[in-house]
Scaffold this motif. Structure first.
Motif, short mmCIF file in Angstrom:
data_model
loop_
_atom_site.label_atom_id
_atom_site.label_comp_id
_atom_site.label_asym_id
_atom_site.label_seq_id
_atom_site.Cartn_x
_atom_site.Cartn_y
_atom_site.Cartn_z
N THR A 136 43.95 128.54 -45.17
CA THR A 136 43.66 129.84 -45.78
C THR A 136 42.94 129.69 -47.11
O THR A 136 42.01 130.44 -47.43
CB THR A 136 44.96 130.63 -45.98
N TYR A 137 43.35 128.70 -47.90
CA TYR A 137 42.83 128.57 -49.26
C TYR A 137 41.76 127.48 -49.45
O TYR A 137 41.17 127.39 -50.52
CB TYR A 137 43.99 128.30 -50.23
N GLN A 138 41.50 126.69 -48.42
CA GLN A 138 40.70 125.48 -48.64
C GLN A 138 39.28 125.75 -49.13
O GLN A 138 38.72 124.92 -49.86
CB GLN A 138 40.65 124.64 -47.36
N ASN A 139 38.69 126.88 -48.80
CA ASN A 139 37.30 127.14 -49.18
C ASN A 139 37.14 128.06 -50.38
O ASN A 139 36.03 128.48 -50.71
CB ASN A 139 36.52 127.70 -47.99
N PHE A 140 38.27 128.37 -51.04
CA PHE A 140 38.18 129.22 -52.23
C PHE A 140 37.49 128.46 -53.36
O PHE A 140 37.66 127.24 -53.51
CB PHE A 140 39.58 129.62 -52.70
N SER A 141 36.72 129.18 -54.16
CA SER A 141 36.22 128.59 -55.40
C SER A 141 37.35 128.56 -56.41
O SER A 141 38.39 129.21 -56.24
CB SER A 141 35.07 129.43 -55.95
N ALA A 142 37.17 127.80 -57.47
CA ALA A 142 38.20 127.71 -58.50
C ALA A 142 38.52 129.08 -59.10
O ALA A 142 39.68 129.41 -59.34
CB ALA A 142 37.77 126.74 -59.59
N THR A 143 37.49 129.90 -59.32
CA THR A 143 37.71 131.22 -59.92
C THR A 143 38.27 132.23 -58.95
O THR A 143 38.85 133.24 -59.37
CB THR A 143 36.40 131.75 -60.53
N ASP A 144 38.13 131.98 -57.63
CA ASP A 144 38.77 132.85 -56.65
C ASP A 144 40.25 132.49 -56.50
O ASP A 144 41.04 133.30 -56.02
CB ASP A 144 38.09 132.72 -55.28
N LEU A 145 40.62 131.27 -56.91
CA LEU A 145 42.01 130.86 -56.79
C LEU A 145 42.82 131.26 -58.02
O LEU A 145 43.88 131.89 -57.89
CB LEU A 145 42.13 129.35 -56.60
N VAL A 146 42.37 130.88 -59.21
CA VAL A 146 43.11 131.21 -60.43
C VAL A 146 42.17 131.90 -61.42
O VAL A 146 40.95 131.67 -61.42
CB VAL A 146 43.73 129.95 -61.08
N GLU A 147 42.72 132.74 -62.23
CA GLU A 147 41.94 133.48 -63.22
C GLU A 147 41.19 132.52 -64.13
O GLU A 147 41.79 131.61 -64.73
CB GLU A 147 42.86 134.37 -64.07
N GLY A 148 39.89 132.67 -64.20
CA GLY A 148 39.06 131.82 -65.05
C GLY A 148 38.88 130.41 -64.51
O GLY A 148 38.25 129.58 -65.16
N GLY A 149 39.45 130.11 -63.34
CA GLY A 149 39.30 128.80 -62.72
C GLY A 149 40.17 127.71 -63.31
O GLY A 149 40.08 126.55 -62.89
N VAL A 150 41.05 128.09 -64.26
CA VAL A 150 41.88 127.09 -64.95
C VAL A 150 43.30 127.62 -65.08
O VAL A 150 43.50 128.77 -65.47
CB VAL A 150 41.31 126.76 -66.35
N VAL A 151 44.27 126.78 -64.77
CA VAL A 151 45.68 127.15 -64.98
C VAL A 151 45.99 127.02 -66.46
O VAL A 151 45.73 125.98 -67.08
CB VAL A 151 46.61 126.23 -64.17
N PRO A 152 46.53 128.08 -67.08
CA PRO A 152 46.82 128.02 -68.53
C PRO A 152 47.72 126.85 -68.90
O PRO A 152 48.61 126.46 -68.14
CB PRO A 152 47.51 129.36 -68.79
#
Length: 365
Positions: A267-283
């Motif tokens: 389900t998640y393998q083709n997500f971009s970093a920004t589609d997965l987490v806000e801003g592409g980075v885990v705080p």
């Protein structure tokens, strides 16, 4: 005389009934107490070697509260040596259908190979599902102290089913289970009672997550990160994964309950970093929180350790175990580090079956 005997017998029966009525519930809250035991349906490669029981047993959550868990107890059909090895399986998913004790679809091939070798050596295998897999509560995924407790208590449960089993045991596991095994070693001195932990084997264990969490978004394995964020929320309800996940990732959270690991990763393998987490980075604060629950070796381990890791691991980077070995050695605990050049995450188990079993045999000797 006969009348007196009958009265005495009646009194004894009544007293025994009262004892069961009062002591039964108390015993039922003891970690390792077996609540139910049924014949397990095992993969063919294991049913030829062992008889299996699927059990529901008592364990505790990370705050000490009494909960139930499920798992397997596999007893060798031949060459039984009355020693117990607890096996911690790698990630299967978060939903009840992802419990290996009831679903052979997630009883991974590498786990079957590892367990088969243990059974051949004559060891009883205690294999927990982990809390929340097969029971009502949610699964606290990658909360190491949770898996560690269930591993120890599955050993207790095995001994409650078979009093001939020794108090000596070894914990062994892969990935999530390797992490849980290391946590079990930390917990053992204060948690395992009269059991005697002889060693801890961990194959590609999750550790030092702060070093690689932010390399996960945008990669094929980012479903693991979604599950890990959810795991934190199980033990810390104020933590909201939706505050970290981006909207496209949130929209797919239903797969955590409708599927198991293959479906979640797909389900998640083709997500971009920004589609997965806000801003592409885990705080950074979230990374630190996750590490506090997930990283073993924050306190001393209590028995010798074997770490096995493949250099081409795509799920848990090899360098995490390089760091981990140094951390364990700093406590003065003996560590053997077995590197498998070119092996990926699952191949590390397959290619170390004999190495791990030989190491365990030496601990029992």
């Amino acid at each position: 005389m006969r009348k007196i005997s009958r009265l005495l017998l009646a009194a004894l029966i009544a007293a025994a009934g009262m004892l069961v009525a009062t002591a039964g519930p108390a015993y039922a809250t003891l970690p390792g107490f077996v609540l139910s035991s049924t014949t397990a349906s095992l993969p063919t490669s294991l049913s030829a070697l062992a008889t299996g029981k699927r059990i529901q047993y008592v364990t505790t959550n990370i705050n000490g509260g009494v909960i139930t868990a499920t798992g397997l107890v596999l007893t060798p059909k031949t060459n039984k040596k009355n020693r117990v090895v607890a096996w911690g399986h790698g990630t299967t998913g978060l939903a009840d259908q992802c419990a290996p004790s009831t679903s052979q679809a997630v009883f991974w091939n590498e786990a079957r190979l590892a367990i088969a070798e243990m059974l051949t050596r004559g060891w009883t295998v205690a294999a927990p599902d982990y809390p929340g897999l097969g029971t009502a509560q949610a699964h606290p995924y990658l909360i190491g102290a949770s898996a560690g407790r269930s591993l120890i208590d599955n050993v207790r449960a095995a001994r409650n089913l078979d009093s001939a089993l020794s108090t000596q045991y070894v914990v062994d596991g892969h990935s999530q289970g390797g992490q849980g095994s290391l946590f079990a070693s930390q917990l053992a001195p204060s948690y395992d009672g009269n059991l005697v932990l002889k060693g801890t084997a961990a194959i590609a264990p999750v550790s030092n997550t702060q070093e690689f969490i932010n390399y996960i978004p945008g990669t094929p394995g980012q479903g693991y990160l979604v599950m890990a964020l959810t795991g934190v929320s199980v033990v810390e309800p104020s933590f909201k994964p939706n505050n970290v996940l981006a909207a496209p990732a949130e929209a797919q959270l239903g797969v955590l309950q409708s599927g198991c690991l293959p479906e979640i990763l797909a389900t998640y393998q083709n997500f971009s970093a920004t589609d997965l987490v806000e801003g592409g980075v885990v705080p950074a604060a979230v990374v630190s929180k996750m590490a506090s629950y997930e990283n073993p070796a924050q306190t001393a381990l209590s028995a010798p350790v074997l770490i096995v890791h493949g250099t081409e691991d795509e799920a848990v980077p090899y360098f995490a175990s390089e760091i981990l070995v140094d951390q364990i050695e700093a406590y003065g605990v003996p560590v053997t580090f077995h590197t498998i050049p070119g092996a990926n995450h699952d191949q590390a188990v397959v290619q170390s079956v004999t190495v791990v079993a030989d190491w365990i045999a030496a601990r029992f000797t």
